[in-house]
Design an enzyme around this catalytic site. Structure first.
Site, mmCIF file in Angstrom:
data_model
loop_
_atom_site.group_PDB
_atom_site.id
_atom_site.type_symbol
_atom_site.label_atom_id
_atom_site.label_comp_id
_atom_site.label_asym_id
_atom_site.label_seq_id
_atom_site.Cartn_x
_atom_site.Cartn_y
_atom_site.Cartn_z
ATOM 1 N N LYS A 48 -10.065 -14.502 -21.543
ATOM 2 C CA LYS A 48 -10.626 -13.340 -20.840
ATOM 3 C C LYS A 48 -9.528 -12.505 -20.192
ATOM 4 O O LYS A 48 -9.504 -11.272 -20.327
ATOM 5 C CB LYS A 48 -11.641 -13.793 -19.784
ATOM 6 C CG LYS A 48 -12.354 -12.640 -19.093
ATOM 7 C CD LYS A 48 -13.338 -13.133 -18.051
ATOM 8 C CE LYS A 48 -12.635 -13.617 -16.811
ATOM 9 N NZ LYS A 48 -13.583 -13.920 -15.707
ATOM 10 N N ASP A 99 -16.903 -11.362 -19.206
ATOM 11 C CA ASP A 99 -17.074 -11.998 -17.906
ATOM 12 C C ASP A 99 -18.564 -12.243 -17.678
ATOM 13 O O ASP A 99 -19.374 -12.099 -18.597
ATOM 14 C CB ASP A 99 -16.465 -11.137 -16.800
ATOM 15 C CG ASP A 99 -17.227 -9.830 -16.591
ATOM 16 O OD1 ASP A 99 -18.095 -9.473 -17.419
ATOM 17 O OD2 ASP A 99 -16.948 -9.142 -15.587
#
Length: 211
Positions: free
Chosen positions: A120, A138
């Site tokens: 991420k 997310d």
């Protein structure tokens, strides 16, 4: 959600916010990387409050290493997991100096080898600093992808892969920020603001709010 619905979905988000921007404050690719590492399990507002003084003291890997772990910790005590994050920031700064000439690499493989940097974080840096059409999933994007029917998936990686496959090519560069901001301010976790949503008619969420 059909291909036509998805195209309309992003057309509307783009019309409402043509040039979406992330909300983390940074000065250069290095400080962006540090800010994203700090943002794990923390709010952007909280990170920005801490990095205001941190980046004034150190905005390069060399300056951060000179500040030291204790120095970094003194600036980020208000952020969750600050001890581990301080260690990671010093360690990744040293690696940038030793292996990358103090520059933030623009490849996923190299980024993910840095302490505290996962998929991420790498996606955020690649997208924001280097203009690559990556999508960092997310909690907000995971929720929007599943709730709306845009890109359902049981894991963040599955949602990411579905988004990469379904988002129109000319929308991929900004898709990351459009979806995060939509999830943060409209398609909220506890009570989505469906009446204010520009894509409510395309959304597959059955329990839409009315007020």
């Amino acid at each position: 959600m059909t291909k036509a619905d998805i195209a309309t979905f992003f057309d509307r988000l783009a019309a409402a916010l043509p040039e979406p921007q992330g909300e983390l404050h940074y000065i250069n690719p290095y400080t962006l990387l540090v800010a994203v590492v700090l943002s794990a399990q923390a709010t952007d507002v909280g990170v920005n409050r801490a990095t205001r003084t941190l980046f004034a003291a150190a905005d390069t890997p060399e300056a951060m290493v000179a500040l030291g772990e204790d120095g970094v910790r003194s600036h980020i005590r208000t952020i969750g997991l600050f001890n581990a994050k301080a260690r990671n920031i010093i360690a990744l700064s040293r690696l940038l100096i030793d292996k990358h000439g103090s520059a933030v690499p623009n490849s996923r493989e190299a980024l993910e080898q840095l302490p505290g940097v996962g998929r991420k974080t790498a996606n955020v840096v690649l997208n924001t600093a280097f203009g690559q059409p990556t999508i960092a999933v997310d909690t907000h994007i995971f929720r929007v992808g599943n709730r709306t029917g845009l890109a359902p998936g049981k894991t963040p990686l599955e949602v990411e892969r579905n988004l990469k496959r379904r988002v129109p090519a000319h929308r991929k560069l900004h898709a990351h920020h459009w979806l995060i901001l939509h999830g943060r301010y409209v398609c909220k976790a506890r009570k989505p603001d469906c009446p204010a949503c520009t894509v409510a008619d395309l959304c597959r969420f059955k329990a839409k709010t009315t007020a």
